[in-house]
Scaffold this motif. Structure first.
Motif, short mmCIF file in Angstrom:
data_model
loop_
_atom_site.label_atom_id
_atom_site.label_comp_id
_atom_site.label_asym_id
_atom_site.label_seq_id
_atom_site.Cartn_x
_atom_site.Cartn_y
_atom_site.Cartn_z
N UNK A 178 74.54 49.76 87.35
CA UNK A 178 75.98 49.96 87.56
C UNK A 178 76.74 50.04 86.23
N UNK A 179 77.83 50.80 86.26
CA UNK A 179 78.73 50.88 85.10
C UNK A 179 80.05 50.16 85.39
N UNK A 180 80.03 49.21 86.34
CA UNK A 180 81.27 48.51 86.66
C UNK A 180 81.82 47.81 85.42
N UNK A 181 83.13 47.70 85.28
CA UNK A 181 83.72 47.04 84.11
C UNK A 181 83.31 45.58 84.01
N UNK A 190 74.42 57.78 81.45
CA UNK A 190 75.27 56.82 82.17
C UNK A 190 76.14 56.05 81.18
N UNK A 191 77.46 56.20 81.30
CA UNK A 191 78.39 55.54 80.39
C UNK A 191 79.29 54.57 81.15
N UNK A 192 79.72 53.53 80.46
CA UNK A 192 80.74 52.65 81.01
C UNK A 192 82.08 53.38 80.98
N UNK A 193 83.08 52.81 81.62
CA UNK A 193 84.41 53.43 81.63
C UNK A 193 84.94 53.59 80.21
N UNK A 194 84.81 52.55 79.39
CA UNK A 194 85.31 52.61 78.03
C UNK A 194 84.60 53.69 77.23
N UNK A 195 83.28 53.74 77.33
CA UNK A 195 82.51 54.75 76.59
C UNK A 195 82.90 56.15 77.04
N UNK A 196 83.08 56.33 78.34
CA UNK A 196 83.46 57.64 78.87
C UNK A 196 84.80 58.09 78.28
N UNK A 203 93.93 37.24 80.18
CA UNK A 203 92.77 37.67 80.96
C UNK A 203 93.19 38.55 82.13
N UNK A 204 94.26 38.17 82.80
CA UNK A 204 94.75 38.98 83.93
C UNK A 204 95.12 40.38 83.45
N UNK A 205 95.79 40.48 82.29
CA UNK A 205 96.17 41.79 81.75
C UNK A 205 94.95 42.62 81.39
N UNK A 206 93.94 41.98 80.81
CA UNK A 206 92.71 42.72 80.48
C UNK A 206 92.04 43.23 81.76
N UNK A 207 92.00 42.41 82.79
CA UNK A 207 91.41 42.81 84.06
C UNK A 207 92.17 43.99 84.65
N UNK A 208 93.49 43.90 84.67
CA UNK A 208 94.29 45.00 85.23
C UNK A 208 94.09 46.29 84.44
N UNK A 209 93.99 46.17 83.12
CA UNK A 209 93.77 47.34 82.28
C UNK A 209 92.46 48.04 82.64
N UNK A 210 91.39 47.26 82.74
CA UNK A 210 90.09 47.84 83.07
C UNK A 210 90.09 48.47 84.46
N UNK A 211 90.72 47.82 85.41
CA UNK A 211 90.77 48.38 86.76
C UNK A 211 91.58 49.68 86.81
N UNK A 212 92.68 49.73 86.05
CA UNK A 212 93.46 50.97 86.00
C UNK A 212 92.63 52.11 85.41
N UNK A 213 91.90 51.80 84.35
CA UNK A 213 91.06 52.83 83.73
C UNK A 213 89.96 53.28 84.69
#
Length: 233
Positions: free
Chosen positions: A71-74, A158-164, A108-118
């Motif tokens: 998986x490439x989940x955040x 296969x890339x993670x969201x950030x790598x993509x 931490x909440x802001x980091x989580x929201x950022x990754x989910x938005x991406x």
């Protein structure tokens, strides 16, 4: 409602962070070691996960390695204050971000929201006219944002969201230099600060994955003190 997995052997952290995330509208699953989390993930993967690094039975590094096979989940790592080596290693292994202990739960909440938005942007099935949603071909590279798929010389990578997102930002304008600050803007919201080492670690991980597909891959060039450039091959 997004499902967040928290994996930490500190029960106080699990309890307090879970309460905060649930108050923010998330569904939360908690595990007190990596093996328990892996067993839970085998039934159904969460939308994203937060891993502590140092845990009994299976630590966060081993857990990430197992997760990245499927998986490439955040994934966000929780690291100790002085564990800079762990931070860099974690990013190179495929983590999307890290937060140092002791940490602000709001951060931490802001980091989580950022990754989910991406993640939502990358996985969106809504076809739009924006450049970020179009199939992109640059020489040997093919990127399909709608399917979060990357091919190099016809081979899947296969890339993670950030790598993509970083590869997409670089490849959109071959020959043009992207500074680390510009790449940070691509990968992170304005309110989230990361240092240069974070971007460098993601780029190293990205190169490593591309070289698995092609040992001669050299399309991403480092301009020391300036940034990175994609050179179309």
């Amino acid at each position: 409602m997004s499902r967040i997995a928290l994996v930490d052997d500190d029960r106080n952290i699990l309890t307090s962070v879970a309460m905060t995330l649930e108050a923010e509208g998330f569904q939360v699953e908690t595990y007190n070691d990596g093996q328990a989390a892996l067993d839970g993930f085998s039934k159904k993967l969460p939308d994203m996960a937060v891993f502590d690094i140092k845990m009994p039975r299976m630590d966060g590094m081993d857990l990430l390695q197992r997760v990245r096979q499927k998986s490439s989940m955040p994934v966000i790592f929780l690291t100790s204050k002085d564990d800079e080596i762990d931070e860099v290693l974690g990013l190179r292994m495929g983590a999307d971000d890290y937060v140092k202990k002791p940490f602000s739960q709001r951060l931490l909440v802001e980091r989580i929201r950022t990754l989910l938005r991406r993640q939502e942007v990358v996985e969106s099935d809504i076809v739009g006219d924006a450049e970020e949603t179009k199939l992109m071909e640059r020489g040997n590279l093919t990127m399909d944002p709608m399917r979060h798929s990357v091919q190099w010389k016809g081979r899947d990578v296969a890339l993670t969201v950030t790598e993509f997102l970083l590869l997409q930002a670089l490849a959109q304008r071959p020959g043009f230099v992207k500074s680390r600050d510009q790449l940070m803007d691509v990968a992170y919201d304005d309110q989230v600060y990361v240092d240069d080492r974070t971007i460098d670690s993601h780029i190293k991980r990205l190169r490593k994955k591309m070289r698995i597909a092609d040992a001669d891959f050299s399309a991403i060039e480092t301009l020391y003190g300036v940034g990175y450039r994609y050179n179309e091959e």
